[in-house]
Design an enzyme around this catalytic site. Structure first.
Site, PDB file in Angstrom:
ATOM      1  N   TYR A 250       0.884  -1.239   0.088  1.00  0.00           N
ATOM      2  CA  TYR A 250      -0.073   0.021   0.054  1.00  0.00           C
ATOM      3  C   TYR A 250       1.080   1.139  -0.009  1.00  0.00           C
ATOM      4  O   TYR A 250       2.314   1.132   0.256  1.00  0.00           O
ATOM      5  CB  TYR A 250      -0.862  -0.038   1.162  1.00  0.00           C
ATOM      6  CG  TYR A 250      -0.361  -0.227   2.510  1.00  0.00           C
ATOM      7  CD1 TYR A 250       0.202   1.117   3.193  1.00  0.00           C
ATOM      8  CD2 TYR A 250      -0.005  -1.196   3.064  1.00  0.00           C
ATOM      9  CE1 TYR A 250       0.755   1.053   4.498  1.00  0.00           C
ATOM     10  CE2 TYR A 250       0.573  -1.403   4.384  1.00  0.00           C
ATOM     11  CZ  TYR A 250       0.910  -0.235   5.082  1.00  0.00           C
ATOM     12  OH  TYR A 250       1.462  -0.347   6.544  1.00  0.00           O
ATOM     13  N   HIS A 297       6.433  -0.725   0.772  1.00  0.00           N
ATOM     14  CA  HIS A 297       6.002   0.314   0.110  1.00  0.00           C
ATOM     15  C   HIS A 297       6.842   0.482  -1.210  1.00  0.00           C
ATOM     16  O   HIS A 297       8.015  -0.054  -1.032  1.00  0.00           O
ATOM     17  CB  HIS A 297       6.176   1.698   0.631  1.00  0.00           C
ATOM     18  CG  HIS A 297       5.321   1.569   1.935  1.00  0.00           C
ATOM     19  ND1 HIS A 297       4.152   1.683   2.120  1.00  0.00           N
ATOM     20  CD2 HIS A 297       5.717   2.213   3.078  1.00  0.00           C
ATOM     21  CE1 HIS A 297       3.642   1.740   3.346  1.00  0.00           C
ATOM     22  NE2 HIS A 297       4.811   2.091   4.111  1.00  0.00           N
TER      23      HIS A 297
END
Length: 322
Positions: A250, A297
């Site tokens: 995410y 990430h």
């Protein structure tokens, strides 16, 4: 005969000029939308000299930017689509009852539409302040504080660093594990990676019983509950799909904050992103080295996208003393 020919020539020239002018003024109100055959208004959407969504016709930006996505959660937009719900709840191991949590949220915190005031009379300048060590020695403090909104990320402090990072904070985007005390004028903007994050927010202002998520978290924080906001799970999914193109698990808090700023601001300047002049990645307030290339990430891709946003004239990156 010559006079008649000249008159015809002048009449034709005048007619052509009038047509060109009419087309110009008509087309100045319209702009072709890349990737479609629709037309949208090209009227200046804000009162700034240049506005985020109108800094040239960028096909790359237009493909990614969706002005209709809900930014902040409220009771009227809280129902999640099946795709968003499946993706967002998939990020968490212990999913609680989302509907019950939302009902609790908006019995405590503001339940209204935010930042729906876009228009030709508004010019909202925003500084997005990251935590890079390239802020040290930059003397950016006064420039940062000059902006209407100063949006800070996670734990980045201002005390003792005012000269380089400023002292003003209008918004701080956090999750429970990065939460810090705020003054009464600052908006706490929760980045909910999981339903437990929303439950923690409720607990922090009421029972104070949640002290641990995947690690220890503060049981309570000092903040103005009338300024609390919660990023919408659909917005988080939108950033993941449109801006990180599904890379990573995410989006990072810093990258999410930047895209949030593109939606609520008319001019966006970013500070404290990227490495120092010698290529070192660390926070300005600690000496622990960080890396954008490892972790959950898509740091490398996010960094490339941030640089592309500047190339497309959507943001201005201030790189500190480098």
């Amino acid at each position: 005969m010559v006079v008649l020919r000249y008159q015809r020539y002048m009449t034709a020239l005048l007619s052509s000029t009038i047509i060109v002018l009419l087309l110009y003024f008509q087309n100045s109100m319209l702009v072709f939308t890349y990737g479609s055959y629709d037309f949208i208004s090209k009227k200046v959407p804000c009162a700034c000299g240049i506005c985020v969504t109108e800094r040239g016709n960028s096909h790359w930006f237009s493909e990614r930017y969706d002005p209709s996505v809900p930014l902040l959660l409220n009771s009227t937009n809280s129902v999640l689509s099946a795709n968003v719900s499946r993706w967002w709840t998939g990020l968490q191991s212990n999913a609680g009852n989302y509907t019950e949590v939302v009902d609790q949220l908006f019995s405590l915190f503001p339940d209204k539409e935010h930042y729906s005031d876009a228009g030709p009379d508004r010019c909202r300048t925003c500084a997005v302040v990251g935590n890079s060590g390239n802020l040290l020695g930059s003397n950016y403090g006064p420039l940062i504080d000059f902006h209407d909104f100063v949006i800070r990320i996670n734990k980045g402090p201002t005390e003792d660093y005012e000269k380089d990072v400023g002292s003003k904070t209008t918004h701080r985007i956090v999750y429970p594990e990065s939460a810090v005390d705020l003054d009464n004028s600052t908006h706490l903007v929760l980045f909910p990676v999981k339903i437990l994050d929303m439950q923690w927010l409720i607990s922090a202002f009421t029972t104070k019983n949640i002290t641990e998520t995947y690690t220890k978290v503060p049981s309570t924080i000092t903040a103005n509950k009338d300024k609390v906001m919660i990023l919408h799970p659909e917005f988080i999914r939108y950033v993941y799909d449109n801006w990180t193109e599904g890379q990573g698990l995410y989006p990072s808090t810093g990258f999410l904050t930047l895209i949030f700023a593109l939606h609520i601001c008319d001019e966006v300047n970013i500070f404290g992103f990227g490495a120092t002049s010698d290529g070192i990645w660390h926070h300005y307030f600690e000496n622990i080295l960080t890396s954008y290339e490892i972790g959950i990430h898509a740091g490398k891709f996010e960094n490339e996208t941030i640089n592309r946003l500047q190339q497309e004239n959507k943001i201005l990156i201030h790189k500190g003393w480098t």
